[in-house]
Structure formats: structure tokens, C-alpha cells
Design a protein around this motif. Structure first.
Motif, PDB file in Angstrom:
ATOM      1  N   ASP A   1      -9.005  11.225   1.764  1.00 30.70           N
ATOM      2  CA  ASP A   1      -8.408  10.000   1.223  1.00 30.70           C
ATOM      3  C   ASP A   1      -6.888  10.013   1.266  1.00 30.70           C
ATOM      4  OD1 ASP A   1     -10.848   8.770   0.608  1.00 30.70           O
ATOM      5  OD2 ASP A   1     -10.963   9.772  -1.350  1.00 30.70           O
ATOM      6  N   LEU A   2      -6.305  11.085   1.757  1.00 30.34           N
ATOM      7  CA  LEU A   2      -4.853  11.180   1.810  1.00 30.34           C
ATOM      8  C   LEU A   2      -4.319  10.631   3.128  1.00 30.34           C
ATOM      9  CD1 LEU A   2      -4.239  14.793   0.430  1.00 30.34           C
ATOM     10  CD2 LEU A   2      -4.078  12.632  -0.826  1.00 30.34           C
TER      11      LEU A   2
ATOM     12  N   ILE B   1       3.296  15.152  -7.073  1.00 31.15           N
ATOM     13  CA  ILE B   1       4.539  14.418  -7.279  1.00 31.15           C
ATOM     14  C   ILE B   1       4.270  13.330  -8.325  1.00 31.15           C
ATOM     15  CG2 ILE B   1       6.408  13.155  -6.170  1.00 31.15           C
ATOM     16  CD1 ILE B   1       6.038  15.975  -5.084  1.00 31.15           C
ATOM     17  N   PRO B   2       4.977  13.329  -9.442  1.00 35.45           N
ATOM     18  CA  PRO B   2       4.649  12.393 -10.533  1.00 35.45           C
ATOM     19  C   PRO B   2       4.923  10.931 -10.220  1.00 35.45           C
ATOM     20  CG  PRO B   2       5.922  14.272 -11.334  1.00 35.45           C
ATOM     21  CD  PRO B   2       5.992  14.299  -9.847  1.00 35.45           C
ATOM     22  N   VAL B   3       5.628  10.642  -9.133  1.00 34.95           N
ATOM     23  CA  VAL B   3       5.875   9.268  -8.713  1.00 34.95           C
ATOM     24  C   VAL B   3       5.368   9.118  -7.280  1.00 34.95           C
ATOM     25  CG1 VAL B   3       7.868   8.966 -10.220  1.00 34.95           C
ATOM     26  CG2 VAL B   3       8.201   9.815  -7.892  1.00 34.95           C
TER      27      VAL B   3
ATOM     28  N   ASP C   1      -5.698   5.908  -5.212  1.00 30.84           N
ATOM     29  CA  ASP C   1      -4.989   5.730  -6.488  1.00 30.84           C
ATOM     30  C   ASP C   1      -3.468   5.735  -6.349  1.00 30.84           C
ATOM     31  OD1 ASP C   1      -4.419   8.405  -6.016  1.00 30.84           O
ATOM     32  OD2 ASP C   1      -5.687   9.177  -7.629  1.00 30.84           O
ATOM     33  N   GLY C   2      -2.944   5.898  -5.128  1.00 36.71           N
ATOM     34  CA  GLY C   2      -1.506   5.871  -4.922  1.00 36.71           C
ATOM     35  C   GLY C   2      -0.774   7.136  -5.316  1.00 36.71           C
ATOM     36  N   GLU C   3      -1.498   8.189  -5.709  1.00 33.66           N
ATOM     37  CA  GLU C   3      -0.852   9.422  -6.123  1.00 33.66           C
ATOM     38  C   GLU C   3      -0.343  10.187  -4.908  1.00 33.66           C
ATOM     39  OE1 GLU C   3      -1.655  12.601  -9.622  1.00 33.66           O
ATOM     40  OE2 GLU C   3      -3.327  12.296  -8.233  1.00 33.66           O
ATOM     41  N   SER C   4       0.857  10.771  -5.036  1.00 31.15           N
ATOM     42  CA  SER C   4       1.471  11.478  -3.919  1.00 31.15           C
ATOM     43  C   SER C   4       1.489  12.980  -4.154  1.00 31.15           C
ATOM     44  CB  SER C   4       2.896  10.973  -3.682  1.00 31.15           C
ATOM     45  OG  SER C   4       2.888   9.640  -3.199  1.00 31.15           O
ATOM     46  N   TRP C   5       1.486  13.706  -3.031  1.00 29.56           N
ATOM     47  CA  TRP C   5       1.430  15.161  -3.050  1.00 29.56           C
ATOM     48  C   TRP C   5       2.388  15.721  -2.007  1.00 29.56           C
ATOM     49  CZ3 TRP C   5      -1.937  17.654  -6.444  1.00 29.56           C
ATOM     50  CH2 TRP C   5      -2.892  16.832  -7.063  1.00 29.56           C
TER      51      TRP C   5
ATOM     52  N   GLY D   1       0.803  -1.214   0.000  1.00 24.03           N
ATOM     53  CA  GLY D   1       0.000   0.000   0.000  1.00 24.03           C
ATOM     54  C   GLY D   1       0.833   1.260   0.000  1.00 24.03           C
ATOM     55  N   ALA D   2       0.457   2.206   0.874  1.00 26.75           N
ATOM     56  CA  ALA D   2       1.153   3.494   0.917  1.00 26.75           C
ATOM     57  C   ALA D   2       2.567   3.374   1.460  1.00 26.75           C
ATOM     58  CB  ALA D   2       0.356   4.486   1.766  1.00 26.75           C
ATOM     59  N   PHE D   3       2.896   2.238   2.094  1.00 33.82           N
ATOM     60  CA  PHE D   3       4.241   2.021   2.611  1.00 33.82           C
ATOM     61  C   PHE D   3       5.151   1.295   1.618  1.00 33.82           C
ATOM     62  CE2 PHE D   3       1.722   2.474   6.464  1.00 33.82           C
ATOM     63  CZ  PHE D   3       2.532   3.229   7.290  1.00 33.82           C
ATOM     64  N   ALA D   4       4.594   0.748   0.552  1.00 31.09           N
ATOM     65  CA  ALA D   4       5.367  -0.086  -0.365  1.00 31.09           C
ATOM     66  C   ALA D   4       6.594   0.663  -0.887  1.00 31.09           C
ATOM     67  CB  ALA D   4       4.493  -0.529  -1.530  1.00 31.09           C
ATOM     68  N   PRO D   5       7.771   0.030  -0.856  1.00 27.18           N
ATOM     69  CA  PRO D   5       8.995   0.712  -1.300  1.00 27.18           C
ATOM     70  C   PRO D   5       8.989   0.986  -2.800  1.00 27.18           C
ATOM     71  CG  PRO D   5       9.433  -1.606  -0.842  1.00 27.18           C
ATOM     72  CD  PRO D   5       8.032  -1.336  -0.378  1.00 27.18           C
ATOM     73  N   VAL D   6       9.798   1.942  -3.194  1.00 31.44           N
ATOM     74  CA  VAL D   6      10.009   2.254  -4.603  1.00 31.44           C
ATOM     75  C   VAL D   6      11.483   2.016  -4.913  1.00 31.44           C
ATOM     76  CG1 VAL D   6       8.130   3.923  -4.701  1.00 31.44           C
ATOM     77  CG2 VAL D   6      10.425   4.697  -4.121  1.00 31.44           C
ATOM     78  N   SER D   7      11.784   1.734  -6.163  1.00 33.39           N
ATOM     79  CA  SER D   7      13.167   1.433  -6.548  1.00 33.39           C
ATOM     80  C   SER D   7      13.776   2.468  -7.474  1.00 33.39           C
ATOM     81  CB  SER D   7      13.238   0.049  -7.214  1.00 33.39           C
ATOM     82  OG  SER D   7      12.391   0.006  -8.356  1.00 33.39           O
ATOM     83  N   ASP D   8      12.962   3.270  -8.143  1.00 32.45           N
ATOM     84  CA  ASP D   8      13.489   4.242  -9.097  1.00 32.45           C
ATOM     85  C   ASP D   8      13.939   5.521  -8.396  1.00 32.45           C
ATOM     86  OD1 ASP D   8      12.998   2.542 -11.205  1.00 32.45           O
ATOM     87  OD2 ASP D   8      11.014   3.385 -11.630  1.00 32.45           O
TER      88      ASP D   8
END
Length: 475
Positions: A401-402, A457-459, A434-438, A16-23
């Protein structure tokens, strides 16, 4: 924990919102909804656990995970976002291998020399994934109890920082900078004697007091945060003890022993003997602030903090609900006694003030809180709450929803803007739908009215831990 049965796909704080990112990205001219204040010129940097590779053995939030720095640069009403891993030697070795080599702290998995060479073999992995601080021109990513890692303006890792060898064991993740003297006061706990030390780093980055053992601490225990007054280093010693024998046998490395109670220690900054005050057991992740309530050596010390009724990581033998609330402790150094008063009984965490008030009376405290939604994980919040110590009033902004993180204060520049209602509170937030960040900017004079600017934030930015506002011109 049985490392062979560990399934990372079933760990909530890897999803979910905690899931790591690699890029790692660097994106300019971000979309702004509303208007970024023209007076904001600087960089907000936040740290947080973000495993570079799928964890093995175990994963314990918020202790485990590689550090990843997320930054939003603001100038002339425009914004830029970039993120970078904190590249420790262990992370570099894992990147060469293309997989995780170290297990989570509970699993005690450490690679041998055949995999990582003799220097890294059979060592714990550095995890500078908790906090960020700037001091004497050094920008540091901070770990739980180890040397921090220095990074540059582009978030590139420069290496381990031990202050010219003066702090070889490092520090914990929550040092405090005295706004009057410019000193940074730090502490560090250890698994071997001396179990607890404190140190002072001058305004020029020179260590003016090396690691000084704290008398009366004869067992290894976990202390996450501290507070500072003009006279004292304030430490809360909750009964969370390290048990390496249990960890090596597959049990928990932390043992909660409430029968031992919680002790608050006042360590005189002039090097005098500590003052102790005992009370019933409680756990403190984060302090708000502390100050001397009057002149003279016997003046009481006021400590505001978020009080948990028990340790919130590892197994617990206690039953009943877990609570977290804003509490004020008043410590009498002459009598060695303390009293506690609940200021706000809402479930809160991640308290922050205007850092210019550190060690002095403060007025506003910002805290992450929940509105009652039942689908949020531990460490996930959907609102920001402010408490006024002068009036006792509270106000809350419901983020809907944030999921929001810690709110950090950015003061209006200039000496005339010394009040903590002259500025802005800022935080990252992620939409659960939707997983979008701000990146959000809220006005300090009326924060419950909501953001004056929302930067898209686009990612996705995973929920993390602590950050700081770094004005372009360092005070």
C-alpha cells in the motif's frame, strides 16, 4: 491552456500522495520500527515540487511547484525529520501577498511591478524544486534550467548561487560529480542563443570552465539529464522543442517532433568538437550512468538510461501506450553510430546507482517500478526494482500500500566498503490508505527482503523527485 478555466482541484498531481503541505516542522526522536544501522551517520535530503499557495493559471507536474526540502538526520540509531521551503524572491513576495502571484509555466502569468516591484516584474518564477547536490561544501537545491539556491544544514535558504558570477544562467537539475577528479560537470539549455552550454566546477567550488557553447545546437530544446565518462559529457537531445509563439497564443510551450529523431552527443571534456550519433525518436528523463568501454580515444561509450517512447508532458499527437524501460546504448565515436539494447522491459523510472561509480562501470541500478496496480498516477510507483549489470538478474521489493520514491544509495563508511552491495538504499514512502509517511532503509546485500528500518514520519511527506545521502563527514 485557458488560464481562466484552470481548476486546481481537478489536477491529479495536486491531490492524494502528491498533495502539497504548508507546514514546516522539525521533529526529533522519531519512532523506528526495526533498527537503524549504527554505521549510518548523516542526512538524507530530498527535493520536490510543493506549491506554497493554491496554483493559478496552470500546473504541470513535475515542472511547476515551489521547492520543498525534506530531510531525515540519522545518528546513533536515532532519527530526526525537518522540512523547509526553498525561499526564492518570488516565493517571499507571494508569502507577503498571501497568495500565488505567478501562474504555472503553461499559463505565462507573471505579476507586474505594482505587485512585486520592478526587479521581479514580468519575470519567470525560480523553481529550484527538482534535485539536491552537495559540492565543495555548498548544498544546492536545483531547478530545471536556472541558478540553484544554496541552503544550510538546517535547510534555511541562503540565496541564489551563481558561483561568484561565473555561471549567471545556472545549470540544469542533474549535474554529475566525477569521483576521480572531484569536478562537477554541468550543462544548461536556454531559450535564446547559445541554446546549450556546458561548464566545469572544480573540487574547490571554482568554475574552471565557464559556459561553453555546444556546436551544432541551433534551436531551443529541453534536455533534463546528462551522463559523464572519463572522456565525455554525454547529452541526449530528444526532439522536445520549445515553442514560445505557441505558448503566448495559449498552446503548449513544448512541442514533440518525433520525425526529427533523437541525437546523442559526446562532448569531449578536453574541449574538442562533439561527436554525434542519430537514432529514432525516444525521450530520456534520467540517465543511469555512462562509461568508456576500453582505453583509447576510439573506445565505445556505454550509456544506461530509462527510455520513454515519447515525451510524457504536454500534448501528444502520437497514439498507443506510453512505455518506459531500462535500455543500454552503445555509441561508436569513430563511426558516429549507436545501438540500443533493452536490459529490463519493466516500467521503471528514477534510476540510481552508487554515486562513487559515476563515469565508471557500475553493477547495481535501483529503479522505482510498478506491480500492475491500475490506480497509480504517472510518477507514482509501488515497488523498488534492482538490476544487476553483471548477471542480468532483477529483484523487486513490493511496497504494497506504500507509494515509494527514488531509492538513494548510502554506502557503508570506510575505504574497505567500496562495493555497492555494502550499504543501504533509502527512500520516502506514503501509505495510500491513510496518508501516513515513512522513511525506509533497505539492505543493499538483499534489498528484496524489505526494510531493516521503517522510520515513522509524523507528518505527510508528498511524493517528490530527487534526493541525496550526505554523510556527516563529507568525503
Amino acid at each position: 491552456m485557458n488560464a481562466t478555466s484552470f481548476d486546481p482541484t481537478r489536477v491529479p498531481h495536486l491531490l492524494g500522495a502528491f498533495a502539497p503541505v504548508s507546514d514546516e516542522v522539525d521533529i526529533e526522536d522519531l519512532e523506528v520500527i526495526g533498527e537503524l544501522p549504527a554505521t549510518l551517520d548523516g542526512t538524507y535530503v530530498r527535493n520536490g515540487p510543493n506549491p506554497r499557495f493554491t496554483p493559478i493559471g496552470s500546473y504541470l507536474y513535475p515542472i511547476d511547484g515551489d521547492g520543498m526540502l525534506h530531510a531525515v538526520r540519522i545518528s546513533d540509531g536515532r532519527a530526526r525529520y525537518l522540512n523547509r521551503f526553498v525561499r526564492t524572491p518570488a516565493l517571499v513576495a507571494e508569502e507577503k501577498a498571501g497568495r500565488a502571484l505567478w501562474g504555472g509555466l503553461e499559463s505565462m502569468i507573471m505579476p507586474g511591478a505594482d505587485e512585486v516591484g520592478p526587479e521581479l516584474a514580468d519575470t519567470f518564477k525560480d523553481l529550484p524544486d527538482i534535485n539536491v547536490v552537495r559540492h565543495a561544501g555548498r548544498m544546492l537545491a536545483l531547478a530545471e534550467a536556472a541558478c540553484p539556491y544554496r541552503f544550510d544544514a538546517d535547510l534555511a535558504t541562503l540565496g541564489r548561487e551563481d558561483f561568484d558570477g561565473s555561471l549567471p544562467a545556472g545549470m540544469t537539475a542533474h549535474p554529475k560529480i566525477d569521483p576521480e577528479t572531484g569536478e562537477m560537470v554541468v550543462f544548461c539549455y536556454a531559450l535564446e542563443p547559445p541554446y546549450l552550454t556546458w561548464s566545469v566546477i572544480g573540487s574547490d567550488g571554482t568554475v574552471t570552465r565557464g559556459p561553453t557553447p555546444v556546436a551544432g545546437v541551433d534551436e531551443p530544446l529541453m534536455i533534463h539529464d546528462m551522463a559523464l565518462t572519463a572522456r565525455y559529457v554525454v547529452l541526449v537531445l530528444a526532439p522536445a522543442f520549445f515553442d514560445l509563439d505557441a505558448a503566448m497564443a495559449g498552446g503548449s510551450f513544448l512541442a514533440w517532433r518525433p520525425e526529427r529523431g533523437t541525437r546523442v552527443m559526446l562532448v569531449p571534456r578536453d574541449g574538442g568538437p562533439p561527436v554525434w550519433a542519430d537514432d529514432d525518436a525516444f525521450w530520456m528523463w534520467h540517465s543511469v550512468n555512462a562509461y568508456d568501454d576500453g582505453p583509447g580515444a576510439q573506445a565505445p561509450v556505454v550509456l544506461d538510461y530509462v527510455e520513454w517512447n515519447r515525451l510524457t508532458i504536454g500534448p501528444s499527437t502520437e497514439s498507443g501506450p506510453v512505455t518506459a524501460r531500462l535500455v543500454r546504448a552503445r555509441i561508436d565515436p569513430a563511426a558516429g553510430r549507436m545501438s540500443r539494447t533493452v536490459l529490463d522491459d519493466a516500467r521503471v523510472e528514477f534510476p540510481r546507482i552508487d554515486d562513487r561509480r559515476t563515469g565508471h562501470r557500475h553493477r547495481h541500478t535501483a529503479l522505482a517500478t510498478g506491480t500492475g496496480r491500475t490506480d497509480l498516477l504517472s510518477g507514482e510507483y509501488d515497488a523498488v526494482r534492482w538490476y544487476d549489470t553483471e548477471t542480468g538478474a532483477e529483484q523487486t521489493w513490493d511496497a504494497g500500500d506504500l507509494s515509494v520514491g527514488e531509492a538513494v544509495f548510502a554506502p557503508e563508511p570506510g575505504p574497505e566498503a567500496s562495493s555497492d552491495d555494502r550499504g543501504y538504499w533509502m527512500t520516502f514512502a506514503t501509505d495510500r490508505t491513510d496518508g501516513e509517511s515513512w522513511f525506509l532503509v533497505l539492505p543493499a546485500e538483499d534489498p528484496a527482503s524489505g526494510p531493516v528500518a521503517r522510520v515513522r514520519i509524523p507528518v505527510r511527506v508528498p511524493l517528490g523527485l530527487h534526493g541525496t545521502w550526505l554523510p556527516t563527514e563529507e568525503p
